[in-house]
Scaffold this motif. Sequence first.
Motif, short mmCIF file in Angstrom:
data_model
loop_
_atom_site.label_atom_id
_atom_site.label_comp_id
_atom_site.label_asym_id
_atom_site.label_seq_id
_atom_site.Cartn_x
_atom_site.Cartn_y
_atom_site.Cartn_z
N HIS A 122 0.84 -1.20 0.00
CA HIS A 122 0.00 0.00 0.00
C HIS A 122 0.88 1.25 0.00
CE1 HIS A 122 -3.32 2.68 0.89
NE2 HIS A 122 -2.80 3.01 2.06
N LEU A 123 1.95 1.23 0.79
CA LEU A 123 2.87 2.37 0.84
C LEU A 123 3.68 2.51 -0.45
CD1 LEU A 123 3.95 1.86 4.53
CD2 LEU A 123 3.06 4.01 3.64
N LEU A 124 4.08 1.38 -1.02
CA LEU A 124 4.88 1.44 -2.25
C LEU A 124 4.08 2.05 -3.41
CD1 LEU A 124 6.82 -1.94 -2.03
CD2 LEU A 124 7.75 0.36 -1.79
N LYS A 125 2.77 1.89 -3.37
CA LYS A 125 1.94 2.52 -4.40
C LYS A 125 1.98 4.05 -4.27
CE LYS A 125 -1.31 -1.33 -4.89
NZ LYS A 125 -2.66 -1.83 -4.55
N GLN A 126 2.39 4.54 -3.10
CA GLN A 126 2.47 5.98 -2.85
C GLN A 126 3.92 6.42 -2.67
OE1 GLN A 126 -0.75 7.18 0.06
NE2 GLN A 126 -1.02 4.97 0.21
N SER A 127 4.85 5.65 -3.24
CA SER A 127 6.28 5.88 -2.95
C SER A 127 6.80 7.21 -3.49
CB SER A 127 7.12 4.72 -3.52
OG SER A 127 6.99 4.65 -4.93
N ASP A 128 6.06 7.86 -4.37
CA ASP A 128 6.50 9.17 -4.88
C ASP A 128 6.67 10.19 -3.76
OD1 ASP A 128 6.50 8.18 -7.40
OD2 ASP A 128 4.71 9.21 -8.10
N CYS A 129 5.93 10.01 -2.68
CA CYS A 129 6.00 10.99 -1.59
C CYS A 129 6.75 10.43 -0.37
CB CYS A 129 4.59 11.43 -1.18
SG CYS A 129 3.60 10.15 -0.39
N ILE A 130 7.48 9.33 -0.54
CA ILE A 130 8.16 8.70 0.59
C ILE A 130 9.67 8.71 0.39
CG2 ILE A 130 8.48 6.52 1.85
CD1 ILE A 130 5.52 5.91 1.31
N GLY A 131 10.38 9.22 1.38
CA GLY A 131 11.84 9.25 1.34
C GLY A 131 12.44 7.93 1.77
N ASP A 132 11.98 7.40 2.91
CA ASP A 132 12.41 6.08 3.36
C ASP A 132 11.41 5.55 4.37
OD1 ASP A 132 12.99 7.42 5.76
OD2 ASP A 132 15.15 7.37 5.48
N MET A 133 11.56 4.26 4.67
CA MET A 133 10.68 3.58 5.63
C MET A 133 11.53 2.71 6.55
SD MET A 133 7.65 2.44 2.95
CE MET A 133 8.72 2.24 1.50
N HIS A 134 11.26 2.77 7.83
CA HIS A 134 11.91 1.91 8.81
C HIS A 134 10.82 1.12 9.52
CE1 HIS A 134 15.11 4.88 8.19
NE2 HIS A 134 15.96 4.00 8.68
N PHE A 135 10.90 -0.22 9.42
CA PHE A 135 9.86 -1.05 9.99
C PHE A 135 10.44 -2.12 10.90
CE2 PHE A 135 7.51 -0.10 5.85
CZ PHE A 135 6.73 0.90 6.44
N MET A 136 9.71 -2.38 11.98
CA MET A 136 9.93 -3.57 12.78
C MET A 136 8.99 -4.65 12.22
SD MET A 136 11.23 -4.75 15.91
CE MET A 136 11.13 -3.46 17.14
#
Length: 271
Positions: A122-136
């Motif tokens: 779901h987030l990757l579909k909006q990746s144009d507005c995402i710099g990075d992601m940190h997940f547990m």
Amino acid sequence: MSDFAPHRARKRFGQNFLHDPGVINNILRAVAPREGQHLVEIGPGQGAITEGLLESGARLDVVELDHDLHPLLLARFGANTRFELHKGDALKFDFSQLAPAGEKLRVVGNLPYNISTPLMFHLLKQSDCIGDMHFMLQKEVVQRLAAGAGMNHYGRLGIMVQYHCQVEHLFDVGPGAFKPAPKVDSAIVRLTPHAQLPHPAEDPAMLELVVREAFNQRRKTLRNTLKPLLSEADIIAEDLDPTLRPEQVDLAGFVRLANRLARQATEDAQA
């Protein structure tokens, strides 16, 4: 916080609350938030990481589904003008609404294991507005995300996420860092969307189709598992050995196969 009874983790939300100060500090060091950045925390829970994210001077939006946690979060952080709570399901949330044109969000989350994969996509579909992601995430999921061709955990999930992102398995976290303790080990992963795709697919849906077909019967060779889509000659034409098993084929190889299939579909439609 004394005005609220202790919150019990809800099984239906897959909640395991982080409480180990050392792990919390390691996560904050990995994220390294700074003043002026715009962060989004998914599932802040009781605010274990939230506090440190805010102390950096960054703006912070949090998305929390459990309505019982909303008053606790507002009591702890609501007076901070850089904090905003969004009550709802992250799987349905439009993250792009938080980012004006050109702004990049930094996303952080201790994701419930039962929704981690659909939420990442779901987030990757909006990746144009995402710099990075940190997940547990569950450690095995992180191993699958980071695995390369020929490795034990290599498969559909890793290929499709690596198509969109650079993947870094940062460090592992034992069950004792959580209350209640989960039955599996966890790990922290960093996903950084590619500024330019290293292996662009002409039709990403075709890439998903080829990868899905290939790994539906991962012990079979490409020649057999891709038979409904591509001939042996098609596979050879893309500089791949048709006797390879899918786990031996790298991302670039799958993109070549998907692009061939996309071209054939276009030609068939025009015929």
